[in-house]
Design a protein around this motif. Sequence first.
Motif, PDB file in Angstrom:
ATOM      1  N   TYR A  15       0.837  -1.193   0.000  1.00 20.98           N
ATOM      2  CA  TYR A  15       0.000   0.000   0.000  1.00 20.98           C
ATOM      3  C   TYR A  15       0.876   1.248   0.000  1.00 20.98           C
ATOM      4  CZ  TYR A  15      -4.026   2.818   1.508  1.00 20.98           C
ATOM      5  OH  TYR A  15      -5.029   3.730   1.601  1.00 20.98           O
ATOM      6  N   SER A  20      -0.176   7.264  -3.722  1.00 18.07           N
ATOM      7  CA  SER A  20      -1.383   7.769  -4.365  1.00 18.07           C
ATOM      8  C   SER A  20      -1.248   7.766  -5.889  1.00 18.07           C
ATOM      9  CB  SER A  20      -1.677   9.181  -3.859  1.00 18.07           C
ATOM     10  OG  SER A  20      -0.584  10.015  -4.154  1.00 18.07           O
ATOM     11  N   THR A  23      -3.242   4.098  -9.544  1.00 17.07           N
ATOM     12  CA  THR A  23      -4.679   4.273  -9.740  1.00 17.07           C
ATOM     13  C   THR A  23      -5.464   2.999  -9.440  1.00 17.07           C
ATOM     14  OG1 THR A  23      -4.447   3.823 -12.099  1.00 17.07           O
ATOM     15  CG2 THR A  23      -4.426   6.122 -11.421  1.00 17.07           C
ATOM     16  N   THR A  26      -5.901   2.737  -5.725  1.00 20.97           N
ATOM     17  CA  THR A  26      -6.860   3.760  -5.311  1.00 20.97           C
ATOM     18  C   THR A  26      -8.286   3.317  -5.638  1.00 20.97           C
ATOM     19  OG1 THR A  26      -5.210   5.481  -5.653  1.00 20.97           O
ATOM     20  CG2 THR A  26      -7.503   6.193  -5.566  1.00 20.97           C
ATOM     21  N   GLN A  27      -8.487   2.710  -6.807  1.00 21.40           N
ATOM     22  CA  GLN A  27      -9.813   2.222  -7.185  1.00 21.40           C
ATOM     23  C   GLN A  27     -10.274   1.101  -6.259  1.00 21.40           C
ATOM     24  OE1 GLN A  27      -9.412   1.005 -11.250  1.00 21.40           O
ATOM     25  NE2 GLN A  27      -9.683   3.075 -12.056  1.00 21.40           N
ATOM     26  N   ASN A  30     -11.104   2.783  -2.860  1.00 23.10           N
ATOM     27  CA  ASN A  30     -12.283   3.646  -2.943  1.00 23.10           C
ATOM     28  C   ASN A  30     -13.564   2.860  -3.166  1.00 23.10           C
ATOM     29  OD1 ASN A  30     -10.784   5.943  -2.474  1.00 23.10           O
ATOM     30  ND2 ASN A  30     -10.590   6.468  -4.642  1.00 23.10           N
ATOM     31  N   GLN A  78     -11.222   6.914   5.179  1.00 24.74           N
ATOM     32  CA  GLN A  78     -10.630   7.733   4.119  1.00 24.74           C
ATOM     33  C   GLN A  78      -9.549   8.650   4.697  1.00 24.74           C
ATOM     34  OE1 GLN A  78     -11.484   7.547   0.728  1.00 24.74           O
ATOM     35  NE2 GLN A  78      -9.616   8.730   0.524  1.00 24.74           N
ATOM     36  N   GLU A  81      -6.533   6.529   5.289  1.00 19.69           N
ATOM     37  CA  GLU A  81      -5.846   6.265   4.017  1.00 19.69           C
ATOM     38  C   GLU A  81      -4.958   7.443   3.633  1.00 19.69           C
ATOM     39  OE1 GLU A  81      -6.900   5.402  -0.666  1.00 19.69           O
ATOM     40  OE2 GLU A  81      -8.520   5.658   0.758  1.00 19.69           O
ATOM     41  N   ASP A  82      -5.487   8.639   3.739  1.00 19.64           N
ATOM     42  CA  ASP A  82      -4.707   9.832   3.419  1.00 19.64           C
ATOM     43  C   ASP A  82      -3.512   9.975   4.358  1.00 19.64           C
ATOM     44  OD1 ASP A  82      -6.493  10.388   1.396  1.00 19.64           O
ATOM     45  OD2 ASP A  82      -7.669  11.797   2.603  1.00 19.64           O
ATOM     46  N   TYR A  85      -0.793   7.531   3.218  1.00 22.15           N
ATOM     47  CA  TYR A  85      -0.101   8.019   2.016  1.00 22.15           C
ATOM     48  C   TYR A  85       0.896   9.118   2.358  1.00 22.15           C
ATOM     49  CZ  TYR A  85      -3.105   5.699  -1.459  1.00 22.15           C
ATOM     50  OH  TYR A  85      -3.742   4.808  -2.240  1.00 22.15           O
TER      51      TYR A  85
END
Length: 93
Positions: A15, A20, A23, A26-27, A30, A78, A81-82, A85
């Motif tokens: 991860y 970020s 993609t 991220t998909q 999300n 979320q 997750e941020d 990252y």
Amino acid sequence: MKLLPVLVLAALPFYCYAGSGCTLMTQVINQAIDPEVSADQYIENFREFIMNREAEKALRQAKQCFLQQSKETLTNYQVLEDAIYNSVWCKPF
């Protein structure tokens, strides 16, 4: 429910590596936390990456776990997750 933390901890190095800029990762994340994506739809969206029934079962259980959470919990995920990252441990990657 105990499977999800194990999957998250096992995937953390990948991860961080994905950052970020990945993609696909991220998909996956999300759509996992999106309450409007059903477990069946989630599996179909990533069918090409699922190698066997055990992997499908694990992904279905993880998605079902997210579907049972409140919107507040999903929002907090979320934020987590941020934070990952942007963490000191992920920056080298």
